[in-house]
Scaffold this active site. Structure first.
Site, mmCIF file in Angstrom:
data_model
loop_
_atom_site.group_PDB
_atom_site.id
_atom_site.type_symbol
_atom_site.label_atom_id
_atom_site.label_comp_id
_atom_site.label_asym_id
_atom_site.label_seq_id
_atom_site.Cartn_x
_atom_site.Cartn_y
_atom_site.Cartn_z
ATOM 1 C CG ASP A 45 -2.139 0.944 0.978
ATOM 2 O OD1 ASP A 45 -2.065 1.768 0.034
ATOM 3 O OD2 ASP A 45 -3.124 0.875 1.732
HETATM 4 C C1 BGC Z 1 -4.931 3.360 0.003
HETATM 5 C C2 BGC Z 1 -5.021 2.349 -1.105
HETATM 6 C C3 BGC Z 1 -4.872 3.026 -2.427
HETATM 7 C C4 BGC Z 1 -3.542 3.759 -2.441
HETATM 8 C C5 BGC Z 1 -3.251 4.479 -3.734
HETATM 9 C C6 BGC Z 1 -3.697 4.217 -0.113
HETATM 10 O O1 BGC Z 1 -3.744 5.271 0.780
HETATM 11 O O2 BGC Z 1 -4.943 2.716 1.247
HETATM 12 O O3 BGC Z 1 -6.240 1.662 -1.015
HETATM 13 O O4 BGC Z 1 -4.982 2.110 -3.462
HETATM 14 O O5 BGC Z 1 -3.543 4.722 -1.409
HETATM 15 O O6 BGC Z 1 -4.056 5.580 -3.876
#
Ligand code: BGC
Length: 739
Positions: A262
Site C-alpha cells: 500500500d
Molecule cells: C490506500 C489504497 C490506495 C492507495 C493508492 C492508499 O492510501 O490505502 O487503497 O490504493 O492509497 O491511492
C-alpha cells in the site's frame, strides 16, 4: 522479378523465428521461458528499478529491452483521474473522466455473482482504455465495526459472501488484460492508527473470518496482484509480513502473482527483501523533498537494496524471484498483445452501473406497502435532505473519482415523476458543504443561510400536504463519515438528521427514508417511519437507480451484506473495549477478542440482542413463500455430499428476485462454533405465481472449522443442521443430517 520475390520469401520462411524475435518477446514461447530470457538480459540496476515506484502510480519497465512500465490506478469503483508525476494534484487532463460504479457494499448487497462479473468486466474495460495495467481493488476486508471509515469499499461482514462476490469481479477485470490488486491484505479493519495498529487475532479467527475472501480472490478469481495493508500483524507490517505473504499467500495458497505495498506501507529493507513484497509504492511520496535527484532511489527496495547486494550483505535470489513475478505480471498485462482495447464512459457501462445499483438497493422496511410509489397526476412529492443533491463521487479518500456525470437522487426522482407530479425540494439540514478531493471539485454550491430550526420548519411545512415525502440523508464522503484515513465518531446519523426525520414523521405518514451510506447507522426513529431504503454510494447512476426502486420500475432484491445493530454496544468489537478511535503515535495492540463471532455470528449467539436489521435482510414488492426443504440423505460420508432442495414460490403479483440463503450449523463440536454460517446462496427471478426449486450441494468443506492446534481445516462427525433462510434472522426451514 517474380523469382527474386519467391526466393526472398523462401529465405524469410526458412529463417528460424528465434533469430528474428528474442525469446522474451516471442508470444509463441511459454511464459516461463520468456521470463527467464528477459531476466538473463537484465542488469542489476534494471532489476532493482522494477521493484519500486517511479511516480505516484507507476513503476519502471526496462526501456532498453522494450519492457514497458506498469501503470496502476485506483480503484475500486471507477478509474481515478490522472495526477501529476510526483504530486497528488490533478494532472489536468480533460479525457480522464469515468463512470462511477456503485461502491462495493452495494455490489455485495446484490448477492448476485453475475453482477460482480458485469462490474469487473465493465470497470476493467475502463481501466484498459485508460492504459492501466493494475486496478487497485477490489477490497475485501471484513466489516468488523460500523465505525470503519472504509467499509464502503469492502464487501461486508461475511467471508463466504465476500469470497463469492470477489472472484467474478477479479475474473471480469482480468479478462481485459488488467490485473486486480485485491486489498488490503490483511486485517485492516479500521482506519484510525492504520499504520501503527498491531492486530492480535488467533489463528482460527484469521483463517475462518479474515482470510477466506482473499483466498477466494487468489484461488477462484486468480488475481494477479495483492496489496499489503498498512497495519501490523505479529509485529511486522503487513506489506512485508513473513507469515501472511510467504507462509500463507505463497506457500499455502500457491499464489503466483505480485505483492504490491500500500502507498507508504513499506518500512524496512531487510523485511521487504525476504518477506514477500515485490513492488514498493508511495513511500514518502513527498520523497522529492529528500533532496536527491530522484527520491524514488531512496525507496527501501531501491538503492538501499542495491547497496546491500553490492557489498555482499544479501544475495540476488530474492531479487530474481521478485523480478520474475513482476515480469509475469507484465506478460499478463502491459505486454499482453491480445488484450481488448476497452471503452470509456460507454452506454453499456452506464447501464451496468444502473443495473448493479438497482439490484444492490435494499428495501429495509415497507409498512402498509407505501412503496412502490403510485403517483397520480398533479401529486406533490417532497424531497428533503442534503444527500438528495450532494455529489458523492468526490471524496472518501483514494477511491474518489472525476465522473463524466452523476445523477443525484433529486434529479433521478424529478426525471421519473416530474412530468406528472410536482417535485419540491427542501434542504432539511446542512451537512458538509465542501466538495473537493485532490483538486477535483464537485462545482456545487451547497451554502445555506437558514438556521437548523428554520430548515426543519420549512421542510415540515411542505410535508403536510405532500403525497410522498422522501428524506434522502445518511453519511457522506467527508472525514469521519465514510472516508479513508478516519473512522466515524459514532453509529448515529450526523448533522441533526434524526431531528429532521422525527419532525417529518410527525407531520406525515407518507415518509420514505432513503439512507445513503456504506455503513450501518442508528435509526432511533425507525418505528415511526413506514418505509426505509438502504441506498449506498451508487455512483454515476445513483439517482436513476434510486428512482427505479422507489417507482417500482425495479423490484428491490438487495440484501444486507452486514448487520445493522441497534447500538454500538451490540457490536462485539466495541463490547470488549479494544477499539478506542483515539489516534496515537506508538504502536497500539488491538486484540480481536470476539474471535470468530463477528456480525450475525455474534447476534445469533446473543439470543437476547436483536439487530435493527439482520445480515441478509431485504424486502421485495412481491412475496416469496418457501416450501419445506428436503434433504437427499440422512447420513453423509466425509468424502460425499448431501443435497438440500427447497421450492420457492412468488405469491405476489409482480416479478421479483429472491436471494435464497443456506446456512450450516454444527450441533456439537470440540471448539465453540457459530449457531450457523452462510455456505451458499442463490438469487432467483420468479414471475408472479411461478415456483422454482433451488438445490444446494453441501460437502465436508462446508462443515469444517479451522483447528489451530493442527493448523488445518477439520470436520468432526455428528449432527449438522442446514438452515434455508431469507435472512440471518428469517429462517424458513431446517433439515438435519449426520456425518
Ligand atoms: C490506500 C489504497 C490506495 C492507495 C493508492 C492508499 O492510501 O490505502 O487503497 O490504493 O492509497 O491511492
Amino acid at each position: 522479378m517474380r523469382i527474386r520475390y519467391i526466393i526472398a520469401a523462401l529465405v524469410i520462411a526458412a529463417t528460424p523465428l528465434a533469430a528474428q524475435t528474442p525469446i522474451y518477446l516471442d508470444e509463441n514461447k511459454p511464459v516461463d521461458e520468456r521470463i527467464e530470457d528477459a531476466l538473463s538480459r537484465m542488469t542489476l540496476k534494471e532489476k532493482i528499478a522494477m521493484l519500486h515506484a517511479q511516480s505516484k502510480f507507476s513503476s519502471s519497465g526496462v526501456p532498453r529491452l522494450g519492457i514497458p512500465e506498469i501503470w496502476t490506478t485506483d480503484g475500486p469503483h471507477g478509474i481515478r483521474p490522472e495526477v501529476l508525476w510526483d504530486e497528488w494534484d490533478q494532472a489536468g487532463w480533460t479525457n480522464d473522466s469515468c463512470v462511477a460504479f456503485p461502491a462495493l457494499t452495494c455490489l455485495a448487497a446484490t448477492w448476485n455473482t453475475e453482477m460482480a462479473a458485469l462490474y469487473g468486466k465493465s470497470i476493467g474495460e475502463e481501466a484498459v482504455y485508460r492504459g492501466k495495467d493494475v486496478l487497485l481493488g477490489p477490497g475485501v476486508n471484513i466489516y468488523r465495526t460500523p465505525l470503519n471509515g472504509r467499509n464502503f469499499e469492502y464487501m461486508g461482514e461475511d467471508p463466504y459472501l465476500a469470497g463469492a462476490m470477489v472472484a467474478p469481479y477479479v475474473k471480469g477485470v482480468q479478462s481485459n488484460g488488467v490485473a486486480t490488486c485485491v486489498k488490503h491484505y490483511a486485517l485492516n479493519n479500521h482506519e484510525v492508527n492504520r499504520h501503527n495498529t498491531n492486530v492480535i487475532v488467533d489463528d482460527r479467527t484469521l483463517y475462518e473470518i479474515y482470510l477466506p475472501a482473499f483466498k477466494a480472490a487468489v484461488q477462484e478469481g486468480g488475481t494477479w496482484a495483492i496489496m499489503g495493508s498498512y497495519n501490523i500483524y505479529k509485529n511486522q507490517h503487513c506489506c512485508h509480513n513473513e507469515y501472511l505473504l510467504e507462509k500463507i499467500l505463497r506457500e499455502e495458497w500457491g499464489y503466483d502473482g505480485v505483492v504490491i505495498s500500500d502507498w507508504g506501507g513499506t518500512h524496512d529493507t531487510d523485511q521487504a527483501i525476504t518477506n514477500g513484497l515485490d513492488i514498493e509504492f508511495g513511500t514518502g511520496t513527498d520523497g522529492l523533498r529528500a533532496g536527491t535527484t530522484n527520491a524514488y532511489d531512496n525507496y527501501y527496495l531501491a538503492y538501499p537494496y542495491y547497496e546491500k547486494i553490492l557489498c555482499g550483505e544479501v544475495g540476488t535470489e530474492e531479487l530474481d524471484a521478485k523480478v520474475r513475478r513482476i515480469l509475469r505480471l507484465a506478460y499478463r498485462t502491459s505486454m499482453n498483445r491480445s488484450k481488448p482495447f476497452g471503452s470509456l464512459c460507454s452506454d453499456a457501462h452506464y447501464a451496468a452501473a444502473r443495473e448493479i445499483g438497482g439490484e444492490g438497493i435494499v428495501l429495509l422496511k415497507n409498512d402498509g406497502d407505501l412503496l412502490p410509489m403510485t403517483v397520480e397526476r398533479d401529486a406533490k412529492i417532497l424531497v428533503v435532505g442534503e444527500n438528495a443533491i450532494k455529489m458523492m463521487t468526490v471524496g472518501g479518500g483514494s477511491s474518489s473519482l472525476k465522473v463524466q456525470r452523476e445523477i443525484s437522487p433529486l434529479d433521478g426522482i424529478r426525471e421519473r415523476f416530474g412530468e406528472i407530479a410536482e417535485v419540491v425540494y427542501e434542504r432539511g439540514y446542512v451537512g458538509d458543504v465542501t466538495g473537493e478531493y485532490n483538486g477535483v471539485t464537485t462545482g456545487q454550491n451547497l451554502s445555506e443561510s437558514r438556521s437548523a430550526e428554520q430548515l426543519i420548519a420549512d421542510a415540515v411545512a411542505q410535508a403536510k400536504d405532500a403525497d410522498y415525502v422522501i428524506f434522502v440523508g445518511g453519511l457522506n464522503k467527508s472525514d469521519h463519515q465514510d472516508c479513508e484515513n478516519t473512522d466515524r465518531a459514532g453509529l448515529g446519523l450526523p448533522y441533526g438528521q434524526d431531528q429532521v426525520i422525527e419532525a417529518l414523521a410527525a407531520a406525515t405518514d407518507r415518509l420514505i427514508v432513503v439512507n445513503v451510506s456504506g455503513n450501518a447507522v442508528a435509526m432511533p426513529w425507525g418505528s415511526e417511519v413506514p418505509a426505509i431504503v438502504q441506498a449506498w454510494y451508487i455512483g454515476s447512476e445513483a439517482g436513476h437507480a434510486i428512482a427505479d426502486v422507489l417507482s417500482g420500475d425495479v423490484n428491490p432484491s438487495g440484501k444486507l451484506p452486514f448487520t445493522f445493530p441497534v447500538a454500538l454496544e451490540d457490536v462485539p468489537a466495541h463490547i470488549f473495549g479494544e477499539y478506542t478511535g483515539v489516534s496515537v503515535r506508538d504502536t497500539v495492540d488491538i486484540e480481536y477478542k470476539e474471535g470468530i463471532f463477528v456480525g450475525y455470528r455474534w447476534t445469533d449467539m446473543q439470543k437476547k440482542t436483536k439487530p435493527l436489521f439482520a445480515f441478509g435482510h431485504g424486502l421485495s414488492y412481491t412475496k416469496f413463500e418457501y416450501g419445506k426443504p428436503v434433504i437427499d440423505l440422512k447420513k453423509m460420508s466425509p468424502d460425499g455430499t448431501v443435497k438440500v432442495t427447497v421450492s420457492v414460490t412468488n405469491t405476489g403479483d409482480r416479478e421479483g428476485q429472491e436471494v435464497v440463503q443456506m446456512y450450516v450449523g454444527d450441533r456439537k463440536s470440540s471448539l465453540p462454533r457459530p449457531v450457523k454460517e452462510l455456505k451458499g446462496f442463490s438469487k432467483i427471478r420468479l414471475a408472479p405465481g411461478e415456483s422454482r426449486e433451488v438445490t444446494f450441494v453441501i460437502d465436508s468443506d462446508d462443515l469444517s472449522f479451522f483447528d489451530p492446534e493442527k493448523h488445518e481445516w477439520v470436520v468432526e462427525p455428528g449432527m449438522f443442521d442446514i438452515y434455508i433462510a431469507a435472512a440471518a434472522d428469517d429462517v424458513r426451514g431446517k433439515v438435519s443430517f449426520e456425518l
